[in-house]
Design a protein around this motif. Structure first.
Motif, PDB file in Angstrom:
ATOM      1  N   ILE A   1       0.812  -1.206  -0.129  1.00  0.00           N
ATOM      2  CA  ILE A   1       0.134   0.021  -0.099  1.00  0.00           C
ATOM      3  C   ILE A   1       0.906   1.251   0.006  1.00  0.00           C
ATOM      4  O   ILE A   1       0.582   2.507  -0.825  1.00  0.00           O
ATOM      5  CB  ILE A   1      -1.178  -0.148   1.216  1.00  0.00           C
ATOM      6  CG1 ILE A   1      -1.935  -0.880   0.851  1.00  0.00           C
ATOM      7  CG2 ILE A   1      -1.548   1.415   1.384  1.00  0.00           C
ATOM      8  CD1 ILE A   1      -2.880  -1.374   2.201  1.00  0.00           C
ATOM      9  N   VAL A   2       1.926   1.340   0.689  1.00  0.00           N
ATOM     10  CA  VAL A   2       2.945   2.235   1.009  1.00  0.00           C
ATOM     11  C   VAL A   2       3.534   2.458  -0.674  1.00  0.00           C
ATOM     12  O   VAL A   2       3.550   3.613  -1.068  1.00  0.00           O
ATOM     13  CB  VAL A   2       3.938   2.130   1.949  1.00  0.00           C
ATOM     14  CG1 VAL A   2       5.286   3.170   1.639  1.00  0.00           C
ATOM     15  CG2 VAL A   2       3.447   2.267   3.218  1.00  0.00           C
ATOM     16  N   ILE A   3       4.052   1.613  -1.342  1.00  0.00           N
ATOM     17  CA  ILE A   3       4.622   1.486  -2.554  1.00  0.00           C
ATOM     18  C   ILE A   3       3.497   2.013  -3.455  1.00  0.00           C
ATOM     19  O   ILE A   3       3.709   3.107  -4.268  1.00  0.00           O
ATOM     20  CB  ILE A   3       5.222   0.172  -2.992  1.00  0.00           C
ATOM     21  CG1 ILE A   3       6.066  -0.066  -2.171  1.00  0.00           C
ATOM     22  CG2 ILE A   3       5.210   0.368  -4.587  1.00  0.00           C
ATOM     23  CD1 ILE A   3       6.569  -1.817  -2.497  1.00  0.00           C
ATOM     24  N   LEU A   4       2.285   1.599  -3.631  1.00  0.00           N
ATOM     25  CA  LEU A   4       1.277   2.213  -4.648  1.00  0.00           C
ATOM     26  C   LEU A   4       0.793   3.390  -4.310  1.00  0.00           C
ATOM     27  O   LEU A   4       0.639   4.351  -5.266  1.00  0.00           O
ATOM     28  CB  LEU A   4       0.001   1.183  -4.499  1.00  0.00           C
ATOM     29  CG  LEU A   4       0.194  -0.275  -4.721  1.00  0.00           C
ATOM     30  CD1 LEU A   4      -1.097  -0.996  -4.326  1.00  0.00           C
ATOM     31  CD2 LEU A   4       0.544  -0.433  -6.511  1.00  0.00           C
ATOM     32  N   ASN A   5       0.880   3.902  -3.027  1.00  0.00           N
ATOM     33  CA  ASN A   5       0.308   5.405  -2.527  1.00  0.00           C
ATOM     34  C   ASN A   5       1.584   6.156  -3.211  1.00  0.00           C
ATOM     35  O   ASN A   5       1.437   7.374  -3.763  1.00  0.00           O
ATOM     36  CB  ASN A   5       0.431   5.411  -1.223  1.00  0.00           C
ATOM     37  CG  ASN A   5      -0.232   6.759  -0.738  1.00  0.00           C
ATOM     38  OD1 ASN A   5      -0.948   7.449  -1.338  1.00  0.00           O
ATOM     39  ND2 ASN A   5       0.477   7.438   0.248  1.00  0.00           N
ATOM     40  N   SER A   6       2.912   5.732  -3.191  1.00  0.00           N
ATOM     41  CA  SER A   6       4.103   6.596  -3.597  1.00  0.00           C
ATOM     42  C   SER A   6       3.726   6.649  -5.199  1.00  0.00           C
ATOM     43  O   SER A   6       4.237   7.715  -5.601  1.00  0.00           O
ATOM     44  CB  SER A   6       5.350   5.990  -3.164  1.00  0.00           C
ATOM     45  OG  SER A   6       5.363   6.008  -1.704  1.00  0.00           O
ATOM     46  N   MET A   7       3.550   5.595  -5.591  1.00  0.00           N
ATOM     47  CA  MET A   7       3.677   5.495  -7.199  1.00  0.00           C
ATOM     48  C   MET A   7       2.622   6.523  -7.869  1.00  0.00           C
ATOM     49  O   MET A   7       2.582   6.719  -9.133  1.00  0.00           O
ATOM     50  CB  MET A   7       3.534   4.057  -7.676  1.00  0.00           C
ATOM     51  CG  MET A   7       4.724   3.263  -7.372  1.00  0.00           C
ATOM     52  SD  MET A   7       4.297   1.297  -8.066  1.00  0.00           S
ATOM     53  CE  MET A   7       4.305   1.732  -9.702  1.00  0.00           C
ATOM     54  N   ARG A   8       1.639   6.979  -6.905  1.00  0.00           N
ATOM     55  CA  ARG A   8       0.580   7.863  -7.537  1.00  0.00           C
ATOM     56  C   ARG A   8       1.528   9.271  -7.929  1.00  0.00           C
ATOM     57  O   ARG A   8       1.053  10.121  -9.006  1.00  0.00           O
ATOM     58  CB  ARG A   8      -0.196   8.427  -6.300  1.00  0.00           C
ATOM     59  CG  ARG A   8      -1.078   7.432  -5.983  1.00  0.00           C
ATOM     60  CD  ARG A   8      -2.208   7.741  -5.101  1.00  0.00           C
ATOM     61  NE  ARG A   8      -1.791   8.289  -4.040  1.00  0.00           N
ATOM     62  CZ  ARG A   8      -2.379   9.487  -3.402  1.00  0.00           C
ATOM     63  NH1 ARG A   8      -2.958  10.588  -4.158  1.00  0.00           N
ATOM     64  NH2 ARG A   8      -1.774   9.795  -2.345  1.00  0.00           N
ATOM     65  N   LEU A   9       2.467   9.425  -7.504  1.00  0.00           N
ATOM     66  CA  LEU A   9       3.417  10.477  -7.780  1.00  0.00           C
ATOM     67  C   LEU A   9       3.925  10.497  -9.217  1.00  0.00           C
ATOM     68  O   LEU A   9       4.311  11.453  -9.902  1.00  0.00           O
ATOM     69  CB  LEU A   9       4.584  10.858  -6.840  1.00  0.00           C
ATOM     70  CG  LEU A   9       4.171  11.215  -5.429  1.00  0.00           C
ATOM     71  CD1 LEU A   9       5.352  10.928  -4.272  1.00  0.00           C
ATOM     72  CD2 LEU A   9       3.510  12.799  -5.476  1.00  0.00           C
ATOM     73  N   ILE A  10       4.006   9.314  -9.574  1.00  0.00           N
ATOM     74  CA  ILE A  10       4.642   9.146 -11.052  1.00  0.00           C
ATOM     75  C   ILE A  10       3.679   9.764 -12.212  1.00  0.00           C
ATOM     76  O   ILE A  10       3.929  10.360 -12.896  1.00  0.00           O
ATOM     77  CB  ILE A  10       4.707   7.812 -11.452  1.00  0.00           C
ATOM     78  CG1 ILE A  10       5.744   7.073 -10.711  1.00  0.00           C
ATOM     79  CG2 ILE A  10       5.079   7.367 -12.892  1.00  0.00           C
ATOM     80  CD1 ILE A  10       6.021   5.656 -10.949  1.00  0.00           C
ATOM     81  N   LYS A  11       2.363   9.631 -11.661  1.00  0.00           N
ATOM     82  CA  LYS A  11       1.354  10.225 -12.681  1.00  0.00           C
ATOM     83  C   LYS A  11       0.835  11.479 -12.228  1.00  0.00           C
ATOM     84  O   LYS A  11      -0.232  11.941 -12.717  1.00  0.00           O
ATOM     85  CB  LYS A  11       0.037   9.056 -12.842  1.00  0.00           C
ATOM     86  CG  LYS A  11       0.550   7.659 -13.193  1.00  0.00           C
ATOM     87  CD  LYS A  11       0.996   7.761 -14.612  1.00  0.00           C
ATOM     88  CE  LYS A  11       1.325   6.513 -15.074  1.00  0.00           C
ATOM     89  NZ  LYS A  11       2.000   6.417 -16.613  1.00  0.00           N
ATOM     90  N   TYR A  12       1.075  12.047 -11.340  1.00  0.00           N
ATOM     91  CA  TYR A  12       0.795  13.529 -10.709  1.00  0.00           C
ATOM     92  C   TYR A  12       0.507  14.542 -11.621  1.00  0.00           C
ATOM     93  O   TYR A  12       1.520  14.832 -12.503  1.00  0.00           O
ATOM     94  CB  TYR A  12       1.457  13.859  -9.426  1.00  0.00           C
ATOM     95  CG  TYR A  12       0.938  14.964  -8.753  1.00  0.00           C
ATOM     96  CD1 TYR A  12       0.144  15.092  -7.872  1.00  0.00           C
ATOM     97  CD2 TYR A  12       1.835  16.342  -9.160  1.00  0.00           C
ATOM     98  CE1 TYR A  12      -0.303  16.399  -7.302  1.00  0.00           C
ATOM     99  CE2 TYR A  12       1.404  17.520  -8.664  1.00  0.00           C
ATOM    100  CZ  TYR A  12       0.320  17.568  -7.831  1.00  0.00           C
ATOM    101  OH  TYR A  12      -0.091  18.496  -7.135  1.00  0.00           O
ATOM    102  N   LYS A  13      -0.480  15.113 -11.769  1.00  0.00           N
ATOM    103  CA  LYS A  13      -0.579  16.295 -12.469  1.00  0.00           C
ATOM    104  C   LYS A  13      -1.261  17.275 -11.904  1.00  0.00           C
ATOM    105  O   LYS A  13      -2.225  17.205 -11.230  1.00  0.00           O
ATOM    106  CB  LYS A  13      -1.617  16.027 -13.653  1.00  0.00           C
ATOM    107  CG  LYS A  13      -0.906  14.925 -14.583  1.00  0.00           C
ATOM    108  CD  LYS A  13      -1.883  14.606 -16.071  1.00  0.00           C
ATOM    109  CE  LYS A  13      -1.076  13.831 -16.923  1.00  0.00           C
ATOM    110  NZ  LYS A  13      -2.259  13.438 -18.114  1.00  0.00           N
ATOM    111  N   SER A  14      -0.598  18.607 -11.906  1.00  0.00           N
ATOM    112  CA  SER A  14      -1.016  19.752 -11.400  1.00  0.00           C
ATOM    113  C   SER A  14      -2.079  20.568 -12.008  1.00  0.00           C
ATOM    114  O   SER A  14      -2.104  20.568 -13.197  1.00  0.00           O
ATOM    115  CB  SER A  14      -0.059  20.659 -10.994  1.00  0.00           C
ATOM    116  OG  SER A  14       0.452  21.269 -11.863  1.00  0.00           O
TER     117      SER A  14
END
Length: 761
Positions: A748-761
């Motif tokens: 869950i920690v890894i998947l939560n962190s991987m959200r940053l790969i696709k992050y768009k502001s």
């Protein structure tokens, strides 16, 4: 870098809307600043480009992973926790032929200085359950054959576990069920047990050790189902974690796929395809409409629009013509181009980006460094505590040996700090990768964390908020004076000097013979033409020379009110002319500053060496909070320092060269226009590859999101551990649920962190 480590300045400044800083004597003694203490030029009428320094030494956080020039780099597969890196380090350090070793979990690389063959290193690494591949040169993307052995073992172990479980509810003999469970344990637990053996041998207590002890202990008390289930869940969790983390690590290297492997070259009257590795500097390649540009170069024929998003993050294609620079991996939208190659593929802009990003991923953020230290102390303490729980209660007659032995095993499994340890590095690697794909280079996790705390941003004006391509707007000088000015300014690389030389050239003004050129930092330039000393610069210069301005005072005052920068020309005795220079505000400046205010930046400040009128005009058009005019480079440093003493976390945005002292003094230094500019890439902590400010709000928001996700990961990991531990003693927790909570939390920690790969502001 903490504020305490930043330079301190004794002189106090009183800030007002318009600020004039007392003059500071330059240490420059010649036209080219040879002294290391020479301040940098910026916004002055004339200065020499050699008066530069780099904030790299003053504003860099030392890497925690020093790499010896003689060391070899290996890609390590299979690391899913920083304790794995420590195990590899400790194991290799015991080999006499290995002089030094540094393994970085975040990047998945090992830097090893050794005297034996590379094959021996890879064999030693494989002994402890990992795979090492030697990287030669500046390897951008290495194709490592996919290892499916772990998947196969997991499947076989699962089949044995299922068969034993089903058999236990049939007429299958008990000893056969036990054998199937044992086979499941042996097949699934062989690699972790082997890694645990070498971890203990090297003096490390990692999760493999804790899990192996728990599995053996469960089997010893006859809990074969639990033992086999623990092994299978642990193996499944490791496989999923490794796969996710490897995907995160390699995401930035996928950029290299954007550059085509071959290029079209002229061969007589024909075109031939040639691997990019075999194309040399100076050769001319042909890029057809719709194709990707294979190598960096300069256009020699044709014009087109080029999509530079992979390099600069710009969403709109940029018009290119003869003489313009283009980058590998960008797309030729229309029109055939002939491009003279200027760099080899290994030195292309996209290769440098990947190289810098991977170096950045190896630099530990303060949070990560703290948690790693915590885990190294925490794990042995938990191991000892589990042993005490197994022994003390039954000795004093409080419960049975089997009951407390089982609880001790549960504690071993629950206490694995894997989720906590990977909570920071995976988030940082993901965020840095996202930034790179958006044309932003963040040079390390420390800078990412600092950027997330920024509440004030100071901008250099010329070339940052404005186009940096000033043009002559008014001339109060004869052709003879213009010839003198051109002669003086030809020896400067400052944008204002270039604009004057361009104006003179366009109007057919020839330069004269000059000698004894001297750059006067922050004020202007001097040279002898004929037998007369001439000066060109700002009002400060002529006030110091005691030359009255009254002949041109009205024109100077009027032009400055309209936002012009004034270059005054004269001798030690009189003024002979003035030239007004005007710059235009970038299209992206106003929208960027508005976005920064909307996301909570408290102060948006402009710093400039230009006159008050020019500063006031730009400030009114852009909406900055405060501005400071007529600053020398060292004055900008004092402004930044004073803002910090006021309690602000300050980012300085400049061109990465002229503003180096201010960039170094700020909490974070941000350079723009890094694409094609090696100096800019080497200067600041964060580089905006495009020559505009559009990506600055994304940088701040991404950094804040990374900090938020890191905090979420840490708190989630701690809460899960706390809940699981509290369930041990009432007897609500089983061994396999303990494993599930540990591996599940890590995933869950890894998947939560991987959200940053696709992050768009």
């Amino acid at each position: 870098m903490s504020d305490s480590e930043k330079p301190k300045f004794k002189r106090e400044l009183t800030f007002t809307t318009i600020t004039q800083i007392p003059k500071v004597e330059s240490t420059c003694k010649d036209a080219c600043c040879t002294e290391k203490t020479a301040p940098l030029q910026n916004d002055s009428a004339c200065n020499d480009s050699c008066c530069t320094t780099s904030s790299d030494t003053a504003n860099s956080i030392p890497s925690q992973n020093p790499i010896s020039p003689a060391s070899k780099t290996y890609q390590i597969e299979g690391m899913d926790c920083s304790s794995c890196a420590l195990t590899i380090e400790n194991h290799l350090k015991k080999i006499p032929s290995v002089k030094s070793v540094n393994v970085n979990f975040s990047s998945g690389k090992a830097h090893i200085e050794h005297e034996n063959e590379a094959e021996e290193i890879t064999k030693e690494v494989s002994k402890i359950g990992f795979k090492a591949t030697l990287l030669t040169g500046r390897t951008i993307k290495v194709d490592i054959p996919k290892d499916t052995s772990n998947q196969n073992l997991l499947i076989f172990s699962g089949v044995m576990l299922l068969a034993a479980y089903v058999g236990s509810y049939t007429t299958m003999p008990t000893f056969m069920v036990t054998i199937l469970y044992a086979l499941s344990v042996i097949v699934g637990g062989y690699k972790p047990a082997k890694s645990a053996f070498y971890a203990v041998k090297s003096g490390t207590l990692d999760m493999n050790v804790l899990m192996t002890v728990a599995v053996i202990g469960a089997a010893a008390i006859g809990e074969w189902l639990e033992s086999a289930t623990v092994v299978w869940l642990f193996a499944l969790g490791n496989l999923l974690q490794s796969s996710s983390i490897e995907k995160t690590r390699s995401s930035i290297r996928d950029l290299m796929d954007l550059a085509p492997p071959e290029a079209w070259l002229h061969h007589g009257t024909n075109l031939i395809r040639k691997p990019v590795e075999e194309v040399h500097i100076g050769e001319v390649i042909v890029v057809k409409p719709g194709e990707r540009i294979p190598l960096d170069g300069m256009i020699t024929q044709g014009e087109s629009s080029v999509n530079q998003a992979p390099i600069t993050g710009e969403s709109i294609p940029v018009d290119k013509q003869v003489g313009d620079i283009v980058f590998a991996g960008t797309i030729n939208e229309h029109g055939s181009l002939e491009i003279k190659v200027t760099t080899l593929i290994t030195d292309s802009a996209i290769s440098k980006i990947i190289h810098l990003v991977e170096e950045a991923q190896e630099k530990k953020a303060p949070t990560q460094a703290f948690i790693d230290k915590f885990a190294r102390i925490y794990t042995p303490i938990v191991f000892c505590l589990a042993l005490l729980i197994m022994v003390i209660p039954p000795i004093v007659g409080f419960g049975s040996w089997g009951e407390w032995f089982y609880k001790g095993l549960e504690l071993l499994v629950v206490a694995c700090p894997c989720a906590l340890v990977i909570s920071t590095p995976v988030a940082i690697v993901s965020a840095i990768g996202n930034a790179a794909k958006n044309g932003i280079l963040i040079k390390g996790g420390a800078y990412l964390e600092i950027a997330g705390t920024i509440n004030t941003i100071a901008f250099d004006k010329t070339g940052t908020m404005t186009e940096g391509k000033p043009k002559v707007s008014h001339v109060f000088a004869s052709k003879e004076v213009l010839a003198i000015v051109r002669t003086l300014e030809e020896y400067s690389n400052h944008p204002i000097a270039k604009s004057i030389v361009q104006y003179a050239t366009e109007n057919g003004i020839e330069s004269l013979h000059g000698e004894n050129f001297r750059n006067i930092v922050g004020k202007g330039i001097q040279a002898t033409i004929g037998d007369i000393e001439y000066f060109a610069g700002n009002a400060k210069l002529f006030l110091e020379l005691n030359v009255p301005l009254h002949n041109f005072e009205e024109q100077i005052e009027s032009l400055q009110k309209d936002g012009n920068t004034i270059v005054i020309v004269g001798t030690k005795h009189e003024l002979i002319g003035i030239i007004a220079i005007a710059d235009t505000i970038r299209k992206s400046t106003v929208s960027t500053l508005e976005s920064l205010k909307q996301i909570g930046i408290q102060q948006v400040i402009m710093l400039t060496g230009d006159n008050v009128g020019s500063a006031k005009k730009v400030a009114s058009q852009t909406g900055v909070t405060r501005y400071f005019a007529e600053l020398l480079p060292e004055d900008k440093v004092e402004v930044i320092s004073q803002l910090q003493t006021e309690g602000f976390k300050v980012a300085m945005v400049g061109d990465g060269i002229n503003d180096a002292p201010a960039l170094a003094t700020a909490n974070i230094g941000i350079a723009m226009g890094g694409a094609g500019t090696d100096t800019a890439m080497e200067t600041a902590d964060i580089i905006l590859m495009a020559d505009n400010l559009e990506k600055l709000p994304h940088t701040i928001k991404l950094s804040r999101s990374a900090l938020l996700i890191i905090k979420q990961n840490i708190w989630f990991s701690l809460i899960i551990k706390f809940l699981a531990i509290t369930l041990i003693f009432p007897g609500f927790l089983t061994l396999w649920i303990a494993v599930l909570s540990d591996t599940g939390a890590a995933l869950i920690v890894i998947l939560n962190s991987m959200r940053l790969i696709k992050y768009k502001s």
